[in-house]
Motif scaffolding. Structure first.
Motif, PDB file in Angstrom:
ATOM      1  N   HIS A  61      23.040  52.969  -4.977  1.00 53.60           N
ATOM      2  CA  HIS A  61      23.310  51.540  -4.766  1.00 53.60           C
ATOM      3  C   HIS A  61      24.451  51.254  -3.800  1.00 53.60           C
ATOM      4  O   HIS A  61      24.966  50.139  -3.775  1.00 53.60           O
ATOM      5  N   GLU A  62      24.849  52.246  -2.994  1.00 53.56           N
ATOM      6  CA  GLU A  62      25.877  52.017  -1.976  1.00 53.56           C
ATOM      7  C   GLU A  62      25.302  52.378  -0.618  1.00 53.56           C
ATOM      8  O   GLU A  62      24.676  53.433  -0.461  1.00 53.56           O
ATOM      9  N   VAL A  63      25.520  51.515   0.362  1.00 53.58           N
ATOM     10  CA  VAL A  63      25.009  51.747   1.706  1.00 53.58           C
ATOM     11  C   VAL A  63      25.438  53.135   2.173  1.00 53.58           C
ATOM     12  O   VAL A  63      26.587  53.535   1.989  1.00 53.58           O
ATOM     13  N   ALA A  64      24.495  53.854   2.762  1.00 61.03           N
ATOM     14  CA  ALA A  64      24.744  55.234   3.176  1.00 61.03           C
ATOM     15  C   ALA A  64      24.421  55.416   4.651  1.00 61.03           C
ATOM     16  O   ALA A  64      23.648  54.657   5.226  1.00 61.03           O
ATOM     17  N   SER A  65      24.994  56.446   5.224  1.00 60.35           N
ATOM     18  CA  SER A  65      24.676  56.835   6.602  1.00 60.35           C
ATOM     19  C   SER A  65      23.942  58.162   6.553  1.00 60.35           C
ATOM     20  O   SER A  65      23.817  58.786   5.496  1.00 60.35           O
ATOM     21  N   ALA A  66      23.497  58.616   7.696  1.00 62.65           N
ATOM     22  CA  ALA A  66      22.747  59.870   7.770  1.00 62.65           C
ATOM     23  C   ALA A  66      23.559  61.053   7.263  1.00 62.65           C
ATOM     24  O   ALA A  66      22.995  62.015   6.734  1.00 62.65           O
ATOM     25  N   ASP A  67      24.879  60.994   7.374  1.00 65.38           N
ATOM     26  CA  ASP A  67      25.690  62.131   6.936  1.00 65.38           C
ATOM     27  C   ASP A  67      26.212  61.998   5.506  1.00 65.38           C
ATOM     28  O   ASP A  67      26.990  62.832   5.037  1.00 65.38           O
ATOM     29  N   SER A  68      25.765  60.977   4.772  1.00 57.96           N
ATOM     30  CA  SER A  68      26.142  60.832   3.364  1.00 57.96           C
ATOM     31  C   SER A  68      25.543  61.977   2.557  1.00 57.96           C
ATOM     32  O   SER A  68      24.369  62.313   2.726  1.00 57.96           O
ATOM     33  N   MET A  69      26.349  62.553   1.702  1.00 56.50           N
ATOM     34  CA  MET A  69      25.923  63.708   0.908  1.00 56.50           C
ATOM     35  C   MET A  69      25.062  63.280  -0.281  1.00 56.50           C
ATOM     36  O   MET A  69      25.261  62.214  -0.853  1.00 56.50           O
ATOM     37  N   LEU A  70      24.126  64.146  -0.624  1.00 59.28           N
ATOM     38  CA  LEU A  70      23.268  63.942  -1.785  1.00 59.28           C
ATOM     39  C   LEU A  70      23.820  64.750  -2.959  1.00 59.28           C
ATOM     40  O   LEU A  70      24.520  65.743  -2.763  1.00 59.28           O
ATOM     41  N   ALA A  71      23.475  64.339  -4.166  1.00 59.37           N
ATOM     42  CA  ALA A  71      23.880  65.061  -5.373  1.00 59.37           C
ATOM     43  C   ALA A  71      22.710  65.075  -6.350  1.00 59.37           C
ATOM     44  O   ALA A  71      21.841  64.188  -6.316  1.00 59.37           O
ATOM     45  N   GLU A  72      22.702  66.056  -7.207  1.00 63.28           N
ATOM     46  CA  GLU A  72      21.662  66.174  -8.223  1.00 63.28           C
ATOM     47  C   GLU A  72      21.503  64.855  -8.979  1.00 63.28           C
ATOM     48  O   GLU A  72      22.489  64.259  -9.421  1.00 63.28           O
ATOM     49  N   GLY A  73      20.257  64.386  -9.072  1.00 65.91           N
ATOM     50  CA  GLY A  73      19.953  63.186  -9.840  1.00 65.91           C
ATOM     51  C   GLY A  73      20.261  61.874  -9.159  1.00 65.91           C
ATOM     52  O   GLY A  73      20.078  60.814  -9.770  1.00 65.91           O
ATOM     53  N   CYS A  74      20.716  61.896  -7.919  1.00 68.03           N
ATOM     54  CA  CYS A  74      21.053  60.640  -7.246  1.00 68.03           C
ATOM     55  C   CYS A  74      19.794  59.838  -6.925  1.00 68.03           C
ATOM     56  O   CYS A  74      18.681  60.356  -6.929  1.00 68.03           O
ATOM     57  N   GLU A  75      20.007  58.570  -6.664  1.00 69.19           N
ATOM     58  CA  GLU A  75      18.930  57.676  -6.249  1.00 69.19           C
ATOM     59  C   GLU A  75      19.149  57.328  -4.783  1.00 69.19           C
ATOM     60  O   GLU A  75      20.232  56.894  -4.407  1.00 69.19           O
ATOM     61  N   VAL A  76      18.126  57.541  -3.979  1.00 70.77           N
ATOM     62  CA  VAL A  76      18.197  57.213  -2.556  1.00 70.77           C
ATOM     63  C   VAL A  76      17.167  56.135  -2.273  1.00 70.77           C
ATOM     64  O   VAL A  76      15.989  56.287  -2.609  1.00 70.77           O
ATOM     65  N   ALA A  77      17.609  55.047  -1.668  1.00 69.66           N
ATOM     66  CA  ALA A  77      16.724  53.936  -1.342  1.00 69.66           C
ATOM     67  C   ALA A  77      16.583  53.804   0.165  1.00 69.66           C
ATOM     68  O   ALA A  77      17.556  54.003   0.910  1.00 69.66           O
ATOM     69  N   PHE A  78      15.380  53.489   0.599  1.00 71.76           N
ATOM     70  CA  PHE A  78      15.088  53.221   1.998  1.00 71.76           C
ATOM     71  C   PHE A  78      14.544  51.805   2.103  1.00 71.76           C
ATOM     72  O   PHE A  78      13.651  51.436   1.341  1.00 71.76           O
TER      73      PHE A  78
END
Length: 85
Positions: A61-78
């Protein structure tokens, strides 16, 4: 790593999918990596997620850039860029 994907507005319409849970390979560490990995599915995925195409992304739920790191169980929205009035 398992990630929850969410697709909104025209992105959802073009992919025909609102959400999906995926297990990504270890090489997928950032939002940009994820976008490229998903685009490699081809077809509508390649078109919607193409490099250079206007697309917004968020991680947990926070705006991300291409270099934002992912973590186990995270939610990514497009989602497409939005305008206000």
């Amino acid at each position: 790593m398992n990630i929850e994907l969410r697709f909104f507005a025209s992105v959802r319409e073009q992919l025909g999918l609102g959400q999906e849970r995926v297990e990504v390979p270890a090489a997928v560490a950032t939002v940009g990596d994820l976008r490229q990995w998903l685009g490699a599915r081809g077809g509508a995925w390649a078109e919607v997620l193409a490099e250079g195409r206007a697309l917004r992304m968020a991680v947990d739920h926070e705006v991300a850039s291409a270099d934002s790191m992912l973590a186990e169980g995270c939610e990514v929205a497009f989602f497409p860029p939005v305008t206000g009035g």
